[in-house]
Design an enzyme around this catalytic site. Structure first.
Site, PDB file in Angstrom:
ATOM      1  N   ASP A  13       0.853  -1.182   0.000  1.00  0.00           N
ATOM      2  CA  ASP A  13       0.000   0.000   0.000  1.00  0.00           C
ATOM      3  C   ASP A  13       0.895   1.241   0.000  1.00  0.00           C
ATOM      4  OD1 ASP A  13      -2.413   1.568   0.373  1.00  0.00           O
ATOM      5  OD2 ASP A  13      -1.820   1.764   2.470  1.00  0.00           O
ATOM      6  N   ASP A  15      -0.244   5.312   0.899  1.00  0.00           N
ATOM      7  CA  ASP A  15      -0.472   6.271   1.988  1.00  0.00           C
ATOM      8  C   ASP A  15      -0.576   5.575   3.339  1.00  0.00           C
ATOM      9  OD1 ASP A  15      -0.530   8.094  -0.018  1.00  0.00           O
ATOM     10  OD2 ASP A  15      -2.586   8.757   0.285  1.00  0.00           O
ATOM     11  N   ASP A 214      -1.882  -0.695   5.918  1.00  0.00           N
ATOM     12  CA  ASP A 214      -2.211  -0.095   7.213  1.00  0.00           C
ATOM     13  C   ASP A 214      -3.699   0.140   7.437  1.00  0.00           C
ATOM     14  OD1 ASP A 214      -2.553   3.372   7.018  1.00  0.00           O
ATOM     15  OD2 ASP A 214      -2.219   2.128   5.252  1.00  0.00           O
TER      16      ASP A 214
END
EC number: 3.1.3.70
Length: 271
Positions: A13, A15, A214
């Site tokens: 991922d 951001d 996240d």
């Protein structure tokens, strides 16, 4: 756990994981990116971002030419050397961006749901929301198979909204800061499995996979990985997997690219 010499794919991922959520800095992860590049281990970016945004970031990170997963799996950008694969350079899954916009506009008009999409505003507004430059913010509006929005209504109305979307073959997915509407058949997990199968077909051997994320929208991706790093994030819901065997899953103490580095350090030094 595994070595840098064995066939390996790293799915990450952006951001809040490889990039800092506020500054978009990735320098704490830079040494590992260089090491993986030198070992010819692909780092495959996976995000809710558009392919235009991700191609820009991919170049900055030194990952150009590799495949990537955009718009939460609704778009797969193929590797440069995969020109013989049907759909090159991009595979689009399911309902188009324009069709989703039509659905959302009808729902907003008829059922009075309150939300603001990236299509409702200009790049200056998106730059203010995200902290991006206006030129980078403009890339966020180049969706091909999803819509990004800010929900401005109640939780009760959200449940009704999700039910209506599901009836229409769409899903509502929460990202680190925004919500995303895309085809119900699309997902980071399906896109990752397609890329893994393609590498296996080309090499004759299934690569080991490591995923890092996240947010809740990273869970499907991490579920299909051999090993997973859950980077400490800002989302209050966090990431929860069905199989959280400590031998397979590592939860970091640090956030963003420092957590990304921590996860790589853990799995490459664990054995």
């Amino acid at each position: 756990m595994f070595s840098i010499q064995q066939p390996l794919l790293v799915f990450s991922d952006l951001d809040g994981t490889l990039l800092d959520s506020h500054s978009y800095d990735w320098q704490p992860a830079a040494p590992w990116l260089s090491r993986l590049h030198e070992a010819n281990i692909p780092v495959i970016l996976c995000s809710s971002k558009t392919s235009a945004e991700m191609l820009y970031l991919q170049k900055m990170l030194g990952l150009q030419g590799l495949p990537l997963i955009a718009e939460n799996g609704a778009v797969i950008q193929l590797a440069e050397q995969w020109q013989d694969i049907d759909g090159f350079p991009r595979i689009i899954s399911g309902i188009s961006h324009g069709e989703i916009c039509q659905v959302l506009n009808k729902l907003r008009e008829k059922e009075h749901f309150k939300f603001t999409t990236f299509d409702d505003v200009d790049d200056a507004t998106i730059a203010e929301w995200t902290g991006l430059s206006r030129s980078q913010a403009a890339l966020t509006q180049l969706h091909e198979a999803s819509v990004t929005l800010i929900w401005r209504d109640s939780d009760e109305h959200m449940a009704q909204f999700i039910a209506r979307l599901n009836e229409l073959g769409l899903q509502f997915m929460q990202g680190a800061r925004f919500w995303h509407v895309l085809d119900a058949s699309a997902g980071k997990d399906q896109a990752a499995n397609w890329i893994i199968a393609t590498y296996q077909q080309l090499s004759g051997r299934r690569p080991t996979t490591l995923g890092l994320g996240d947010g809740p929208n990273d869970a499907p991706l991490l579920e299909v990985m051999d090993y997973a790093v859950i980077v400490k994030g800002l989302n209050r819901e966090g990431v929860h997997l069905h199989d959280e065997d400590p031998a397979r899953v590592w939860r970091t103490q640090r956030e963003g690219p420092e957590g990304w580095r921590e996860g790589l350090d853990h799995f490459f030094s664990a054995r």
